[in-house]
Enzyme design. Structure first.
Site, PDB file in Angstrom:
ATOM      1  N   HIS A  48       0.815  -1.225   0.000  1.00 21.30           N
ATOM      2  CA  HIS A  48       0.000   0.000   0.000  1.00 21.30           C
ATOM      3  C   HIS A  48       0.840   1.263   0.000  1.00 21.30           C
ATOM      4  O   HIS A  48       0.403   2.304   0.502  1.00 21.30           O
ATOM      5  CB  HIS A  48      -0.940  -0.014   1.205  1.00 21.30           C
ATOM      6  N   ARG A  73       7.011  -6.175   3.094  1.00 20.08           N
ATOM      7  CA  ARG A  73       5.695  -6.655   2.683  1.00 20.08           C
ATOM      8  C   ARG A  73       5.629  -6.580   1.158  1.00 20.08           C
ATOM      9  O   ARG A  73       5.737  -5.497   0.577  1.00 20.08           O
ATOM     10  CB  ARG A  73       4.556  -5.847   3.285  1.00 20.08           C
ATOM     11  N   ASP A  87      16.713 -11.450  -2.737  1.00 21.72           N
ATOM     12  CA  ASP A  87      18.018 -11.185  -3.356  1.00 21.72           C
ATOM     13  C   ASP A  87      18.488  -9.761  -3.052  1.00 21.72           C
ATOM     14  O   ASP A  87      19.692  -9.506  -3.015  1.00 21.72           O
ATOM     15  CB  ASP A  87      17.962 -11.402  -4.869  1.00 21.72           C
ATOM     16  N   GLU A 152      -6.500 -11.920   6.778  1.00 21.31           N
ATOM     17  CA  GLU A 152      -7.180 -10.618   6.883  1.00 21.31           C
ATOM     18  C   GLU A 152      -8.504 -10.557   6.148  1.00 21.31           C
ATOM     19  O   GLU A 152      -8.913  -9.523   5.644  1.00 21.31           O
ATOM     20  CB  GLU A 152      -6.255  -9.515   6.399  1.00 21.31           C
ATOM     21  N   ASP A 178      -8.313  -4.700   6.452  1.00 20.43           N
ATOM     22  CA  ASP A 178      -8.896  -5.593   5.450  1.00 20.43           C
ATOM     23  C   ASP A 178      -9.923  -6.532   6.073  1.00 20.43           C
ATOM     24  O   ASP A 178     -10.990  -6.782   5.501  1.00 20.43           O
ATOM     25  CB  ASP A 178      -7.794  -6.409   4.759  1.00 20.43           C
TER      26      ASP A 178
HETATM   27  O1  LIG Z   1      -5.475  -4.887   6.785  1.00 21.28           O
HETATM   28  C1  LIG Z   1      -4.685  -4.190   7.451  1.00 21.28           C
HETATM   29  O2  LIG Z   1      -4.984  -3.480   8.430  1.00 21.28           O
HETATM   30  C2  LIG Z   1      -3.256  -4.246   7.040  1.00 21.28           C
HETATM   31  O3  LIG Z   1      -2.840  -5.165   6.355  1.00 21.28           O
HETATM   32  C3  LIG Z   1      -2.424  -3.042   7.359  1.00 21.28           C
HETATM   33  C4  LIG Z   1      -2.734  -1.977   6.320  1.00 21.28           C
HETATM   34  O4  LIG Z   1      -2.517  -2.481   5.032  1.00 21.28           O
HETATM   35  C5  LIG Z   1      -1.829  -0.779   6.542  1.00 21.28           C
HETATM   36  O5  LIG Z   1      -1.511  -0.196   5.325  1.00 21.28           O
HETATM   37  C6  LIG Z   1      -2.502   0.265   7.402  1.00 21.28           C
HETATM   38  O6  LIG Z   1      -3.717   0.637   6.829  1.00 21.28           O
END
Ligand SMILES: O=C(O)C(=O)C[C@H](O)[C@@H](O)CO
Length: 256
Positions: A48, A73, A87, A152, A178
């Site tokens: 993100h 991530r 790598d 999630e 999520d």
């Molecule tokens: O679902 C979530 O919460 C995460 O995985 C963390 C978010 O992706 C992070 O960017 C904060 O919003």
């Protein structure tokens, strides 16, 4: 010379609490600043944030002198991006939206070399081997790579027990944003139903001998996850730290 010891992975295996922070600026200088703060781990967010493999690499370089362990991530659980991150020198990979034990097994294979795994062997010229200096990297790297999977959504939660049985999964991160959205509580990870599911998942993850992880973006949420027993706990996001401090400072002085 063997692959570097992954002290973060060892800390998780000991059951030690690890306090971290998300990094969303996608800028090496910001990662270098965050690396001086004293966190145990820092997420280089390829899902993100405006990161690509080059910016991920550059942030790994920026953190080379820090005691904070970089966790990369990846944008999605695909072997090609995972091998590039490894790598580049990453040792701990966080994979979003894992929904099945088979997907988790595929991700374990992606961070390990053949014959068990599927990681491509290109380390001789890679930063991971310090450009060939770590002569025994390929033979020793697998013990130092660490896989954190994100559960999630409702599908992942339904498969959590099977995911927890997958050898090579070192930790399970619950994504509150999520998960709450998939549960029908858009933008409300504080909903009691969501919090109850998170708390139950944390208990099950720990009971299975894996490390439970979470991210809190408000003091109340973070304290709640701390109290639940989150072992690797991110307590903020760099962008929000700056944004909130800047807004507060502006408001303070413009009100005088
Ligand atoms: O679902 C979530 O919460 C995460 O995985 C963390 C978010 O992706 C992070 O960017 C904060 O919003």
């Amino acid at each position: 010379m063997p692959a570097p010891i992954n002290e973060f992975k060892q800390a998780l295996a000991r059951g030690d609490r690890q306090i971290g922070c998300w990094m969303s600026f996608a800028e090496p200088i910001c990662a270098e600043v965050m690396g001086t703060a004293g966190f145990d781990w820092l997420v280089i967010d390829g899902e993100h944030s405006a990161n690509d493999v080059r910016s991920i690499r550059d942030q790994l370089v920026a953190l080379a002198g820090s005691d904070a362990h970089p966790v990369v991530r990846v944008p999605i659980g695909e072997t090609w991006i995972i091998k590039q991150a490894l790598d580049c020198g990453a040792q701990t990979i966080l994979v979003p939206i894992v929904e099945s034990a088979e997907q988790a097994r595929e991700m374990v294979r992606a961070i390990k070399y053949p014959p068990f795994g599927t990681r491509g062997v290109g380390a001789a010229a890679a930063r991971a081997t310090r450009f060939g200096e770590i002569a025994d990297y390929v033979a020793t790297a697998d013990d130092q790579t660490c896989l954190l999977v994100q559960v999630e959504n409702r599908a992942g939660m339904a498969a959590l027990d099977e995911i927890l049985e997958v050898e090579g999964v070192d930790g399970v991160f619950i994504g509150p944003a999520d998960l709450s959205t998939d549960m029908g509580f858009k933008g409300n990870s504080a909903a009691p139903e969501v919090q109850e599911m998170i708390a139950d998942a944390v208990k099950r993850i720990a009971a299975a001998g894996k490390a439970p992880g979470l991210l809190g973006t408000t003091p109340d949420a973070t304290q709640g996850y701390f109290d639940m027993g989150a072992q690797f706990l991110a307590v903020g996001i760099d962008v929000l730290l700056l944004a909130r401090a800047a807004r507060g400072l502006a408001a303070e002085w413009k009100a005088k």
